[in-house]
Design a protein around this motif. Structure first.
Motif, PDB file in Angstrom:
ATOM      1  N   ARG A   1    -105.874   0.307  37.425  1.00  0.00           N
ATOM      2  CA  ARG A   1    -105.977  -0.146  36.030  1.00  0.00           C
ATOM      3  C   ARG A   1    -106.288   1.043  35.138  1.00  0.00           C
ATOM      4  O   ARG A   1    -107.122   1.877  35.471  1.00  0.00           O
TER       5      ARG A   1
ATOM      6  N   LYS B   1    -112.196   0.369  39.231  1.00  0.00           N
ATOM      7  CA  LYS B   1    -111.152  -0.648  39.356  1.00  0.00           C
ATOM      8  C   LYS B   1    -109.845   0.109  39.541  1.00  0.00           C
ATOM      9  O   LYS B   1    -109.323   0.694  38.592  1.00  0.00           O
TER      10      LYS B   1
ATOM     11  N   GLU C   1    -107.380   6.394  35.135  1.00  0.00           N
ATOM     12  CA  GLU C   1    -106.897   5.430  36.125  1.00  0.00           C
ATOM     13  C   GLU C   1    -107.233   5.982  37.500  1.00  0.00           C
ATOM     14  O   GLU C   1    -106.977   7.154  37.782  1.00  0.00           O
TER      15      GLU C   1
ATOM     16  N   GLU D   1    -104.343   3.685  43.284  1.00  0.00           N
ATOM     17  CA  GLU D   1    -104.574   2.701  44.344  1.00  0.00           C
ATOM     18  C   GLU D   1    -104.685   3.344  45.722  1.00  0.00           C
ATOM     19  O   GLU D   1    -105.210   2.736  46.654  1.00  0.00           O
TER      20      GLU D   1
ATOM     21  N   TYR E   1    -112.503  -4.014  26.137  1.00  0.00           N
ATOM     22  CA  TYR E   1    -113.276  -3.365  27.172  1.00  0.00           C
ATOM     23  C   TYR E   1    -114.427  -2.621  26.542  1.00  0.00           C
ATOM     24  O   TYR E   1    -114.283  -2.023  25.499  1.00  0.00           O
TER      25      TYR E   1
ATOM     26  N   LEU F   1    -108.215   2.498  32.229  1.00  0.00           N
ATOM     27  CA  LEU F   1    -109.479   2.129  31.597  1.00  0.00           C
ATOM     28  C   LEU F   1    -109.831   3.135  30.508  1.00  0.00           C
ATOM     29  O   LEU F   1    -109.659   4.338  30.694  1.00  0.00           O
TER      30      LEU F   1
END
Length: 168
Positions: free
Chosen positions: A31, A28, A147, A150, A17, A33
């Motif tokens: 996930r 995103k 992160e 969601e 990444y 990151l």
């Protein structure tokens, strides 16, 4: 010459990444990151007329850490510094704006939250009597990873700035 894109060769077996500091990246959700700095800014699209949520998790290199949850409900806006306390009303500090940028920063003992450069809180997690609070934020303050939960309904883009904390 300006560089706008980066491309990886299919024979590259180690790069996972890349995130340049100071550029807006698409969120995103769900996930973990890597980050490229100790300050994270998040562009949001909050409608203010319905329940919404901004929910991020910050992690150390070992992926231990804690989260920040900001909830927008009707006429009340609250935030929760994970493992420390919850439902702090910040409604009076938040104004509806076309540009909505939240900034999150950790120092050695403080979580700093700003909205459009207006200070929301400087929470001293080391002064908290709860050992879980101290432990989780002592890890999270290094901000190696982020992160977006969601259940986050408003985060669209993010960028990092400040001192580089890690190489991923």
């Amino acid at each position: 010459k300006d560089m706008y894109y980066i491309e990886y060769n299919e024979l590259d077996t180690v790069s996972e990444y890349y995130q340049p500091s100071g550029l807006w990246m698409s969120v995103k959700k769900g996930r973990v990151l890597p980050l490229n700095g100790r300050i994270v800014s998040v562009k949001t699209n909050i409608m203010f007329d319905r329940p919404e949520r901004l929910w991020i998790h910050l992690f150390a290199a070992n992926q231990d850490g804690a989260g920040i949850d900001i909830e927008f409900n009707a006429n009340k806006i609250t935030y929760d510094v994970g493992f420390c306390y919850s439902d702090r009303d910040i409604t009076s500090k938040i104004q509806n704006s076309v540009e909505q940028i939240w900034t999150f920063q950790c120092t050695d003992d403080t979580v700093i939250i700003k909205y459009n450069n207006i200070l929301i809180t400087e929470y001293d997690f080391m002064a908290n009597v709860d050992e879980d609070c101290k432990t989780h934020w002592t890890e999270a303050k290094d901000m190696y990873y982020i992160e977006f939960n969601e259940l986050d309904t408003v985060s669209e883009y993010y960028q990092t700035s400040g001192e580089k904390c890690c190489i991923v």
